[in-house]
Each structure stands twice: as C-alpha cells, then as structure tokens.
Design a protein around this motif. Structure first.
Motif, mmCIF file in Angstrom:
data_model
loop_
_atom_site.group_PDB
_atom_site.id
_atom_site.type_symbol
_atom_site.label_atom_id
_atom_site.label_comp_id
_atom_site.label_asym_id
_atom_site.label_seq_id
_atom_site.Cartn_x
_atom_site.Cartn_y
_atom_site.Cartn_z
ATOM 1 N N MET A 1 89.451 -56.950 -69.791
ATOM 2 C CA MET A 1 89.393 -57.019 -68.336
ATOM 3 C C MET A 1 90.182 -55.884 -67.726
ATOM 4 S SD MET A 1 90.928 -59.852 -65.753
ATOM 5 C CE MET A 1 92.410 -58.902 -65.515
ATOM 6 N N SER A 2 89.569 -55.182 -66.792
ATOM 7 C CA SER A 2 90.265 -54.062 -66.169
ATOM 8 C C SER A 2 90.693 -54.357 -64.740
ATOM 9 C CB SER A 2 89.370 -52.821 -66.199
ATOM 10 O OG SER A 2 88.132 -53.118 -65.593
ATOM 11 N N VAL A 3 90.156 -55.421 -64.131
ATOM 12 C CA VAL A 3 90.560 -55.775 -62.769
ATOM 13 C C VAL A 3 92.007 -56.283 -62.818
ATOM 14 C CG1 VAL A 3 90.089 -57.224 -60.760
ATOM 15 C CG2 VAL A 3 88.188 -56.419 -62.177
ATOM 16 N N PRO A 4 92.906 -55.656 -62.061
ATOM 17 C CA PRO A 4 94.307 -56.091 -62.115
ATOM 18 C C PRO A 4 94.474 -57.557 -61.732
ATOM 19 C CG PRO A 4 94.123 -53.970 -61.028
ATOM 20 C CD PRO A 4 92.726 -54.489 -61.192
ATOM 21 N N THR A 5 95.458 -58.195 -62.344
ATOM 22 C CA THR A 5 95.702 -59.611 -62.082
ATOM 23 C C THR A 5 96.285 -59.837 -60.700
ATOM 24 O OG1 THR A 5 96.093 -59.997 -64.423
ATOM 25 C CG2 THR A 5 96.942 -61.655 -62.919
ATOM 26 N N PHE A 6 97.073 -58.887 -60.218
ATOM 27 C CA PHE A 6 97.784 -59.082 -58.957
ATOM 28 C C PHE A 6 97.607 -57.861 -58.064
ATOM 29 C CE2 PHE A 6 101.076 -60.098 -55.976
ATOM 30 C CZ PHE A 6 101.289 -61.463 -56.100
ATOM 31 N N GLY A 7 97.253 -58.110 -56.817
ATOM 32 C CA GLY A 7 97.091 -57.015 -55.870
ATOM 33 C C GLY A 7 97.404 -57.470 -54.465
ATOM 34 N N ILE A 8 97.239 -56.564 -53.523
ATOM 35 C CA ILE A 8 97.464 -56.893 -52.111
ATOM 36 C C ILE A 8 96.140 -56.887 -51.363
ATOM 37 C CG2 ILE A 8 98.031 -54.476 -51.603
ATOM 38 C CD1 ILE A 8 99.673 -55.418 -49.247
ATOM 39 N N GLY A 9 95.920 -57.908 -50.555
ATOM 40 C CA GLY A 9 94.749 -57.971 -49.697
ATOM 41 C C GLY A 9 95.068 -57.391 -48.333
ATOM 42 N N THR A 10 94.044 -56.956 -47.614
ATOM 43 C CA THR A 10 94.263 -56.348 -46.291
ATOM 44 C C THR A 10 93.370 -56.959 -45.218
ATOM 45 O OG1 THR A 10 92.646 -54.576 -46.708
ATOM 46 C CG2 THR A 10 94.953 -54.152 -47.343
ATOM 47 N N PHE A 11 92.771 -58.101 -45.491
ATOM 48 C CA PHE A 11 91.909 -58.782 -44.522
ATOM 49 C C PHE A 11 92.696 -59.074 -43.248
ATOM 50 C CE2 PHE A 11 90.120 -63.077 -43.203
ATOM 51 C CZ PHE A 11 89.008 -62.546 -42.562
ATOM 52 N N ARG A 12 92.110 -58.722 -42.120
ATOM 53 C CA ARG A 12 92.670 -58.954 -40.788
ATOM 54 C C ARG A 12 93.873 -58.075 -40.439
ATOM 55 N NH1 ARG A 12 92.259 -65.507 -39.570
ATOM 56 N NH2 ARG A 12 90.027 -65.517 -39.172
ATOM 57 N N LEU A 13 94.209 -57.134 -41.301
ATOM 58 C CA LEU A 13 95.323 -56.228 -41.006
ATOM 59 C C LEU A 13 94.755 -54.884 -40.542
ATOM 60 C CD1 LEU A 13 97.705 -56.896 -44.052
ATOM 61 C CD2 LEU A 13 97.478 -58.180 -41.918
ATOM 62 N N LYS A 14 95.244 -54.406 -39.422
ATOM 63 C CA LYS A 14 94.714 -53.150 -38.878
ATOM 64 C C LYS A 14 95.826 -52.246 -38.363
ATOM 65 C CE LYS A 14 90.161 -54.946 -37.663
ATOM 66 N NZ LYS A 14 89.072 -54.965 -36.670
ATOM 67 N N GLY A 15 95.470 -50.980 -38.125
ATOM 68 C CA GLY A 15 96.383 -50.035 -37.514
ATOM 69 C C GLY A 15 97.697 -49.886 -38.260
ATOM 70 N N ASP A 16 98.784 -49.799 -37.484
ATOM 71 C CA ASP A 16 100.112 -49.607 -38.071
ATOM 72 C C ASP A 16 100.516 -50.783 -38.954
ATOM 73 O OD1 ASP A 16 100.364 -47.176 -36.813
ATOM 74 O OD2 ASP A 16 101.528 -47.959 -35.119
ATOM 75 N N VAL A 17 99.978 -51.963 -38.672
ATOM 76 C CA VAL A 17 100.322 -53.160 -39.460
ATOM 77 C C VAL A 17 99.851 -53.010 -40.898
ATOM 78 C CG1 VAL A 17 99.918 -55.645 -39.734
ATOM 79 C CG2 VAL A 17 100.319 -54.697 -37.454
ATOM 80 N N VAL A 18 98.619 -52.574 -41.086
ATOM 81 C CA VAL A 18 98.115 -52.427 -42.450
ATOM 82 C C VAL A 18 98.767 -51.235 -43.150
ATOM 83 C CG1 VAL A 18 96.057 -50.971 -42.034
ATOM 84 C CG2 VAL A 18 96.059 -52.638 -43.889
ATOM 85 N N ILE A 19 99.060 -50.177 -42.416
ATOM 86 C CA ILE A 19 99.754 -49.020 -43.003
ATOM 87 C C ILE A 19 101.106 -49.456 -43.544
ATOM 88 C CG2 ILE A 19 100.845 -46.792 -42.506
ATOM 89 C CD1 ILE A 19 98.568 -46.318 -40.448
ATOM 90 N N SER A 20 101.848 -50.187 -42.746
ATOM 91 C CA SER A 20 103.169 -50.667 -43.149
ATOM 92 C C SER A 20 103.080 -51.605 -44.345
ATOM 93 C CB SER A 20 103.840 -51.384 -41.975
ATOM 94 O OG SER A 20 105.075 -51.940 -42.364
ATOM 95 N N SER A 21 102.110 -52.527 -44.326
ATOM 96 C CA SER A 21 101.950 -53.495 -45.409
ATOM 97 C C SER A 21 101.635 -52.810 -46.730
ATOM 98 C CB SER A 21 100.841 -54.494 -45.052
ATOM 99 O OG SER A 21 100.645 -55.420 -46.094
ATOM 100 N N VAL A 22 100.703 -51.878 -46.707
ATOM 101 C CA VAL A 22 100.301 -51.185 -47.944
ATOM 102 C C VAL A 22 101.425 -50.283 -48.445
ATOM 103 C CG1 VAL A 22 98.681 -49.499 -48.927
ATOM 104 C CG2 VAL A 22 97.832 -51.348 -47.461
ATOM 105 N N LYS A 23 102.090 -49.579 -47.542
ATOM 106 C CA LYS A 23 103.210 -48.718 -47.962
ATOM 107 C C LYS A 23 104.326 -49.545 -48.583
ATOM 108 C CE LYS A 23 104.638 -45.364 -45.243
ATOM 109 N NZ LYS A 23 104.989 -44.623 -43.992
ATOM 110 N N ASP A 24 104.656 -50.681 -47.962
ATOM 111 C CA ASP A 24 105.694 -51.561 -48.514
ATOM 112 C C ASP A 24 105.276 -52.093 -49.883
ATOM 113 O OD1 ASP A 24 107.447 -51.281 -46.414
ATOM 114 O OD2 ASP A 24 106.853 -53.140 -45.403
ATOM 115 N N ALA A 25 104.019 -52.514 -49.980
ATOM 116 C CA ALA A 25 103.530 -53.071 -51.249
ATOM 117 C C ALA A 25 103.626 -52.043 -52.373
ATOM 118 C CB ALA A 25 102.091 -53.554 -51.093
ATOM 119 N N LEU A 26 103.190 -50.827 -52.100
ATOM 120 C CA LEU A 26 103.244 -49.782 -53.124
ATOM 121 C C LEU A 26 104.693 -49.452 -53.503
ATOM 122 C CD1 LEU A 26 100.379 -47.473 -51.821
ATOM 123 C CD2 LEU A 26 100.355 -48.812 -53.934
ATOM 124 N N ALA A 27 105.579 -49.461 -52.531
ATOM 125 C CA ALA A 27 106.993 -49.192 -52.805
ATOM 126 C C ALA A 27 107.602 -50.296 -53.672
ATOM 127 C CB ALA A 27 107.762 -49.069 -51.492
#
Length: 268
Positions: A1-27
């Motif tokens: 299986m190559s699909v990672p077990t754990f990830g971050i979803g972005t449903f309903r997140l837009k603009g600066d909110v999704v940018i902040s969420s994804v940047k924090d998650a990657l950090a």
C-alpha cells in the motif's frame, strides 16, 4: 500500500486559513495532504507547500475530480489546471470525487481517462471516492484492480460502512476514511471518552487510532496547530481488543454526507 496512513484534510478550509493549516501540518511532520477541485483551495494548498520548505517529493498530494469534469474530453484538462494551481508537475493520487450523477459519464469512461492521466505522468496513482460496491466493481472492470489505489468514503464510529469496507478488503482495495470524527459529534460519545480516559488520550486520538487499527487511512483537518499536533499522536496510540469491540457497538448507520442529486444508492 502506498497511500499514507495519516494525512491532513482541507475540506471547507480556504484562503489564509488553509495556508496556515497546511503550513503548520507540514512543520509538525505531516506528509500527506488531501484536497479537491470543488474545495476551491488548490492554489492556496500549493502556496503553503511552496512556502513550507519541504521537498515536493516528500509530500503525498491527493486531489479529486469533480463530476462535471469526468468526461474523457474534460478530465485531463481539468487535472492539468489543478496541477497549475497546486504548483506541481504531478499529484500522487487523483480520485473521482463522486460518481457521475445518473451515470451521465460512465465509470468506465472516467476511470480510463484517469488511467490515461496516470500513463501521462500527471498522477502517480488513481482511485475513487464515495463509490459503492457496484461502482467499485465497474471501476475494477474498467481499469483493473491494480490501478485502484483507494476508495475514499465517509466512515466513523457512527457509520462504519462495513459492507463496502469488507468487499474492498477482499479485493485488495485500500479504504481512506473521511469525516472520521463525524463532524466532531463522536468526540462527545461517552464510550469514546471512557476509552480516552483509560489511555490518557484525547477522544480524537482514540477515533483516529481505531480507524487506523482497522487498516484505513485517515485525513482529519484542523485550523489549530495544537489540534494538528495532538491528532498526529494517534499514530502512536494502540487500542486493545476490548476498546475495538466497544467502538464496534457504536455503529448506527448515521451518514452525514449525502448530497441530493450527487450521492449514489448506498449499500447500507
């Protein structure tokens, strides 16, 4: 299986909110990000990835094709638009987001168009979302089981989707769970809270650990860095047989995502 077990979803997140969420998650160490054409945030997700400093090859990006783009004439063009927004030459996984309403575009046509996109190098893997057993059978018939990386479905303690999950497992199709916390409703469940207390964990960690113990991938979202960090610890939490049995009793076929005119005829 190559699909990672754990990830971050972005449903309903837009603009600066999704940018902040994804940047924090990657950090924090997340390396899988789930988005979709209809979320209208692919450009912001791409912006966050670019700003993160994490090498592109270390990140697993999933996007999903909206029904209006499922025809062979539109699918590849729309995927290329998604890639431009995301700022990448390829995505790791592309899914059919919902089956075409009233079979306006056949599963065969859209899956074969997805396979063409894979062969072109636009996506490393392909799969489906919100597919019933019958629809999965059609997808397998169209491109072969080896080309279906996952079926992303609503799945939570209150909607355990056992028929679909069991059939997929028999065929070797991986399941990705979305809405795993049931819009947060399951966090208030007394059974979940008791298990959390027992393990000195959060309710969210218990639910995510439960889903992963069943072999599913999870993609919870959050706008708060502390919740992102806390959720990630679910990977380390190991529930026992008693915990799993207790959560199994919470099934009540409570589906929260059932858009009229879009949802197929569900198996349960």
């Amino acid at each position: 299986m190559s699909v990672p077990t754990f990830g971050i979803g972005t449903f309903r997140l837009k603009g600066d909110v999704v940018i902040s969420s994804v940047k924090d998650a990657l950090a924090l160490g997340y390396r899988a990000i789930d988005t979709a054409q209809i979320y209208d945030n692919e450009a912001e997700v791409g912006q966050a990835i670019a700003a993160s400093g994490v090498p592109r090859e270390d990140i697993y990006i999933t996007t999903k094709i909206w029904p209006e783009n499922l025809s062979k004439e539109k699918l590849i063009h729309s995927l290329k638009e998604s890639l431009t927004k995301l700022g990448t030459d390829y995505v790791d996984l592309t899914l059919i987001h919902w089956p075409s309403p009233h079979n306006a575009v056949s599963v065969r046509e859209s899956m074969q168009a997805l396979l063409t996109a894979k062969n072109m190098g636009l996506t490393r893997e392909i799969g489906v979302s919100n597919f019933t057993i019958d629809l999965m059978q059609q997808a397998v018939a169209a491109v072969g089981i080896e080309h279906i990386a996952t079926n992303q479905i609503e799945l939570s303690p209150y909607l355990q989707n056992r028929q679909v999950a069991a059939w997929a497992k028999e065929q070797g199709i991986h399941i990705t769970s979305y809405m795993t916390l049931a819009y947060g409703k399951a966090l208030q469940d007394e059974v979940i809270k008791q298990i959390a207390k027992k393990h000195q964990a959060t309710a969210a960690q218990v639910i995510l650990s439960w889903a992963m113990a069943l072999g599913y991938s999870v993609i919870p979202s959050s706008t708060k860095r502390e919740n992102l960090a806390s959720n990630l610890k679910a990977v380390e939490l190991k529930l026992d047989t008693e915990d799993m049995a207790a959560i199994a009793t919470l099934e009540r076929n409570e589906r929260l995502v059932n858009p009229e005119g879009l949802a197929p005829k569900w198996d349960n």
